[in-house]
Design a protein around this motif. Structure first.
Motif, PDB file in Angstrom:
ATOM      1  N   ASN A 175      38.113  49.855  41.164  1.00  0.00           N
ATOM      2  CA  ASN A 175      37.950  49.388  39.867  1.00  0.00           C
ATOM      3  C   ASN A 175      36.680  48.294  40.397  1.00  0.00           C
ATOM      4  OD1 ASN A 175      39.448  50.709  38.275  1.00  0.00           O
ATOM      5  ND2 ASN A 175      40.916  48.925  37.932  1.00  0.00           N
ATOM      6  N   LEU A 176      36.893  47.538  41.493  1.00  0.00           N
ATOM      7  CA  LEU A 176      36.020  46.641  41.953  1.00  0.00           C
ATOM      8  C   LEU A 176      34.508  47.479  42.669  1.00  0.00           C
ATOM      9  CD1 LEU A 176      34.767  43.914  43.113  1.00  0.00           C
ATOM     10  CD2 LEU A 176      36.006  44.164  45.084  1.00  0.00           C
ATOM     11  N   LYS A 178      33.778  50.421  41.671  1.00  0.00           N
ATOM     12  CA  LYS A 178      32.810  50.920  40.634  1.00  0.00           C
ATOM     13  C   LYS A 178      31.780  49.856  39.981  1.00  0.00           C
ATOM     14  CE  LYS A 178      36.065  54.750  39.381  1.00  0.00           C
ATOM     15  NZ  LYS A 178      36.904  55.131  38.085  1.00  0.00           N
ATOM     16  N   LYS A 179      32.322  48.370  39.738  1.00  0.00           N
ATOM     17  CA  LYS A 179      31.750  47.634  39.115  1.00  0.00           C
ATOM     18  C   LYS A 179      30.606  47.291  39.981  1.00  0.00           C
ATOM     19  CE  LYS A 179      31.246  44.227  36.106  1.00  0.00           C
ATOM     20  NZ  LYS A 179      30.941  44.433  34.693  1.00  0.00           N
ATOM     21  N   LEU A 180      30.724  47.424  41.465  1.00  0.00           N
ATOM     22  CA  LEU A 180      29.559  46.891  42.302  1.00  0.00           C
ATOM     23  C   LEU A 180      28.474  47.761  42.230  1.00  0.00           C
ATOM     24  CD1 LEU A 180      31.698  45.861  45.490  1.00  0.00           C
ATOM     25  CD2 LEU A 180      30.565  44.318  44.198  1.00  0.00           C
ATOM     26  N   GLU A 181      29.039  49.210  42.209  1.00  0.00           N
ATOM     27  CA  GLU A 181      28.020  50.116  41.895  1.00  0.00           C
ATOM     28  C   GLU A 181      26.981  49.949  40.510  1.00  0.00           C
ATOM     29  OE1 GLU A 181      30.003  53.823  41.923  1.00  0.00           O
ATOM     30  OE2 GLU A 181      30.463  53.769  44.134  1.00  0.00           O
ATOM     31  N   GLN A 182      27.700  49.551  39.431  1.00  0.00           N
ATOM     32  CA  GLN A 182      27.040  49.319  38.292  1.00  0.00           C
ATOM     33  C   GLN A 182      26.291  48.068  38.239  1.00  0.00           C
ATOM     34  OE1 GLN A 182      30.184  49.230  35.644  1.00  0.00           O
ATOM     35  NE2 GLN A 182      30.767  51.411  35.796  1.00  0.00           N
ATOM     36  N   SER A 183      26.603  47.083  39.037  1.00  0.00           N
ATOM     37  CA  SER A 183      25.943  45.782  38.721  1.00  0.00           C
ATOM     38  C   SER A 183      24.948  45.481  40.037  1.00  0.00           C
ATOM     39  CB  SER A 183      26.829  44.721  39.014  1.00  0.00           C
ATOM     40  OG  SER A 183      27.354  44.537  39.933  1.00  0.00           O
ATOM     41  N   VAL A 190      30.140  39.331  41.730  1.00  0.00           N
ATOM     42  CA  VAL A 190      30.837  40.179  40.807  1.00  0.00           C
ATOM     43  C   VAL A 190      32.234  39.487  40.636  1.00  0.00           C
ATOM     44  CG1 VAL A 190      32.011  42.372  40.396  1.00  0.00           C
ATOM     45  CG2 VAL A 190      29.555  42.223  41.357  1.00  0.00           C
ATOM     46  N   GLU A 193      32.198  36.632  38.191  1.00  0.00           N
ATOM     47  CA  GLU A 193      32.423  37.062  37.035  1.00  0.00           C
ATOM     48  C   GLU A 193      33.523  37.708  36.256  1.00  0.00           C
ATOM     49  OE1 GLU A 193      28.756  39.267  36.709  1.00  0.00           O
ATOM     50  OE2 GLU A 193      27.408  37.473  37.167  1.00  0.00           O
ATOM     51  N   THR A 194      34.078  38.529  37.244  1.00  0.00           N
ATOM     52  CA  THR A 194      35.342  39.386  36.488  1.00  0.00           C
ATOM     53  C   THR A 194      36.596  39.012  37.481  1.00  0.00           C
ATOM     54  OG1 THR A 194      34.270  41.243  37.944  1.00  0.00           O
ATOM     55  CG2 THR A 194      33.772  41.122  35.453  1.00  0.00           C
ATOM     56  N   LEU A 197      39.284  41.631  38.718  1.00  0.00           N
ATOM     57  CA  LEU A 197      39.097  42.400  39.818  1.00  0.00           C
ATOM     58  C   LEU A 197      39.739  42.053  41.281  1.00  0.00           C
ATOM     59  CD1 LEU A 197      35.756  44.033  38.813  1.00  0.00           C
ATOM     60  CD2 LEU A 197      37.834  45.143  38.630  1.00  0.00           C
TER      61      LEU A 197
END
Length: 245
Positions: A175-176, A178-183, A190, A193-194, A197
């Motif tokens: 999940n981390l 995926k979040k890194l790819e998006q942001s 990251v 902020e979240t 994760l």
């Protein structure tokens, strides 16, 4: 003008020829030159009197720099999370790099003032389809960032399986990623902020107490053995946890 153009062309051809020479040389090295990506997840307990946890991050930054000079073709990516009492290190590179990092851990443990106490190998993924991280970085976590996640209460069951604990770590890292790819932001930002994760420290504590996981010395002994033994958990298929992009 013609002379200048000729010199520029000659210089460009020289650079290109050097590049092709290096590539050709690498190809001629044969199978030994082929780098097979591996992902290693290691956890450790930190001493309570550790003065400055940023020293650990600086140590690994310097170690990676030295390893990159020795293995110019081996790209190191991953994440080092330094908790108040624990350490979680994800390393993605060749087997030689991973083993060098673990041997460095052994050296650290042999010093009078040990920085890393108990060490366990949580997971080793041989030839994953993709990297979780685009670079290597570290993050020192404050006590306020180690959140109380209600879902962790399930993991406090004494009968919880080792597969459940490991899958919890892997899914959080997925999940981390995926979040890194998006942001496109650094992992530290990251996680600020979240914080959900961040792998919960309670899980790390439980994993360190499990005999099913290899210790540092057991892994190094296995590495030196002539037997080709996989330490991936029998029913865990990393392909199902880390799908290709």
């Amino acid at each position: 003008m013609e002379k200048k153009g000729f010199e520029e062309k000659e210089e460009e051809e020289t650079r290109t020829s050097l590049f092709h020479h290096l590539v050709t040389r690498r190809k001629n090295l044969g199978d030994d030159a082929k780098i097979i990506l591996q992902r290693l997840i290691m956890i450790s307990r930190l001493p309570h009197d550790l003065a400055d946890r940023t020293d650990l991050g600086a140590h690994y930054e310097n170690l990676n720099f030295q390893l990159n000079k020795q293995h110019i073709w081996d790209h190191i990516t991953g994440l080092l999370l330094i908790y108040p009492s624990y350490l979680l290190h994800i390393i993605e590179s060749s087997r030689d790099i991973l083993t060098s990092v673990l041997r460095d851990v052994k050296v650290m443990q042999q010093q009078p003032h040990r920085t890393l106490l108990e060490v366990k190998i949580v997971f080793l993924d041989h030839n994953p389809q993709r990297r979780l991280f685009q670079q290597w970085s570290y993050k020192v976590l404050g006590a306020d960032q180690v959140i109380r996640d209600p879902a962790v209460k399930v993991l406090e069951d004494e009968d919880v399986s080792i597969e459940t604990l490991v899958c919890s770590v892997l899914s959080t890292l997925q999940n981390l990623s995926k979040k890194l790819e998006q942001s496109k932001a650094p992992p530290g930002s990251v996680l600020d902020e979240t914080p959900q994760l961040i792998v919960h420290q309670k899980i790390l504590e439980r994993l360190l107490g499990r005999e099913e996981l290899l210790s540092l010395q057991q892994y190094l002994d296995m590495y030196k053995s002539t037997l080709n033994i996989s330490i991936e958990f029998g029913q865990l298929n990393p392909r199902n946890l880390f799908s290709a992009v």
